[in-house]
Design a protein around this motif. Structure first.
Motif, PDB file in Angstrom:
ATOM      1  N   ARG A 121      41.485  34.343  37.386  1.00  0.00           N
ATOM      2  CA  ARG A 121      42.234  35.589  37.631  1.00  0.00           C
ATOM      3  C   ARG A 121      41.614  36.758  36.888  1.00  0.00           C
ATOM      4  O   ARG A 121      41.517  37.861  37.421  1.00  0.00           O
ATOM      5  N   ARG A 122      41.203  36.509  35.661  1.00  0.00           N
ATOM      6  CA  ARG A 122      40.574  37.581  34.877  1.00  0.00           C
ATOM      7  C   ARG A 122      39.233  37.979  35.489  1.00  0.00           C
ATOM      8  O   ARG A 122      38.905  39.160  35.540  1.00  0.00           O
ATOM      9  N   PHE A 123      38.472  36.998  35.963  1.00  0.00           N
ATOM     10  CA  PHE A 123      37.187  37.311  36.599  1.00  0.00           C
ATOM     11  C   PHE A 123      37.397  38.107  37.880  1.00  0.00           C
ATOM     12  O   PHE A 123      36.682  39.068  38.147  1.00  0.00           O
ATOM     13  N   MET A 124      38.369  37.688  38.679  1.00  0.00           N
ATOM     14  CA  MET A 124      38.616  38.355  39.955  1.00  0.00           C
ATOM     15  C   MET A 124      39.133  39.776  39.755  1.00  0.00           C
ATOM     16  O   MET A 124      38.960  40.628  40.616  1.00  0.00           O
ATOM     17  N   ALA A 125      39.774  40.029  38.628  1.00  0.00           N
ATOM     18  CA  ALA A 125      40.295  41.363  38.342  1.00  0.00           C
ATOM     19  C   ALA A 125      39.196  42.334  37.929  1.00  0.00           C
ATOM     20  O   ALA A 125      39.410  43.553  37.947  1.00  0.00           O
ATOM     21  N   LEU A 184      30.472  40.698  32.837  1.00  0.00           N
ATOM     22  CA  LEU A 184      29.618  40.419  31.678  1.00  0.00           C
ATOM     23  C   LEU A 184      30.326  40.772  30.375  1.00  0.00           C
ATOM     24  O   LEU A 184      30.208  40.049  29.388  1.00  0.00           O
ATOM     25  N   GLU A 185      31.048  41.873  30.373  1.00  0.00           N
ATOM     26  CA  GLU A 185      31.801  42.254  29.186  1.00  0.00           C
ATOM     27  C   GLU A 185      32.869  41.212  28.873  1.00  0.00           C
ATOM     28  O   GLU A 185      33.065  40.836  27.714  1.00  0.00           O
ATOM     29  N   LEU A 186      33.539  40.731  29.911  1.00  0.00           N
ATOM     30  CA  LEU A 186      34.549  39.684  29.729  1.00  0.00           C
ATOM     31  C   LEU A 186      33.922  38.437  29.114  1.00  0.00           C
ATOM     32  O   LEU A 186      34.452  37.864  28.159  1.00  0.00           O
ATOM     33  N   ILE A 187      32.785  38.023  29.651  1.00  0.00           N
ATOM     34  CA  ILE A 187      32.123  36.817  29.155  1.00  0.00           C
ATOM     35  C   ILE A 187      31.609  37.019  27.734  1.00  0.00           C
ATOM     36  O   ILE A 187      31.787  36.158  26.877  1.00  0.00           O
TER      37      ILE A 187
END
Length: 93
Positions: A34-38, A46-49
């Motif tokens: 869900r976080r990736f899809m958002a 990349l920032e999320l990862i």
């Protein structure tokens, strides 16, 4: 991954090697889908990862349980990539 989640997953890494790493990666991506899809753009992914997932709490026990569910699929994919029958049991390290 946050250090507690890495420590929780260490047995999988030791027992299954690269297959364990792949299974944990797939489990993590599945748990965080869900976080990736958002994310609106690749830069946000990349920032999320690189930032958020290092500090975000991740249930290590749940991650390991999910990774164990991914192992049969990982084993099949690895077997196919080496031209080995998918019936061969790759569960033994």
């Amino acid at each position: 991954l946050p250090l507690p989640a890495v420590i929780e997953a260490m047995d999988l890494f030791i027992e299954f090697g690269l297959r364990g790493v792949l299974a944990v990666t797939l489990a993590l991506f599945h748990m965080q889908q869900r976080r990736f899809m958002a994310c609106g753009a690749m830069e946000h992914v990349l920032e999320l990862i690189n930032q958020d997932m290092r500090s975000a709490p991740i249930d290590g026990e749940l991650l390991v349980k999910s990774a164990r569910l991914w192992l049969p699929s990982v084993n099949r994919a690895v077997a196919e990539s080496y031209g080995i029958s998918a019936d061969v049991d790759l569960a033994d390290p």
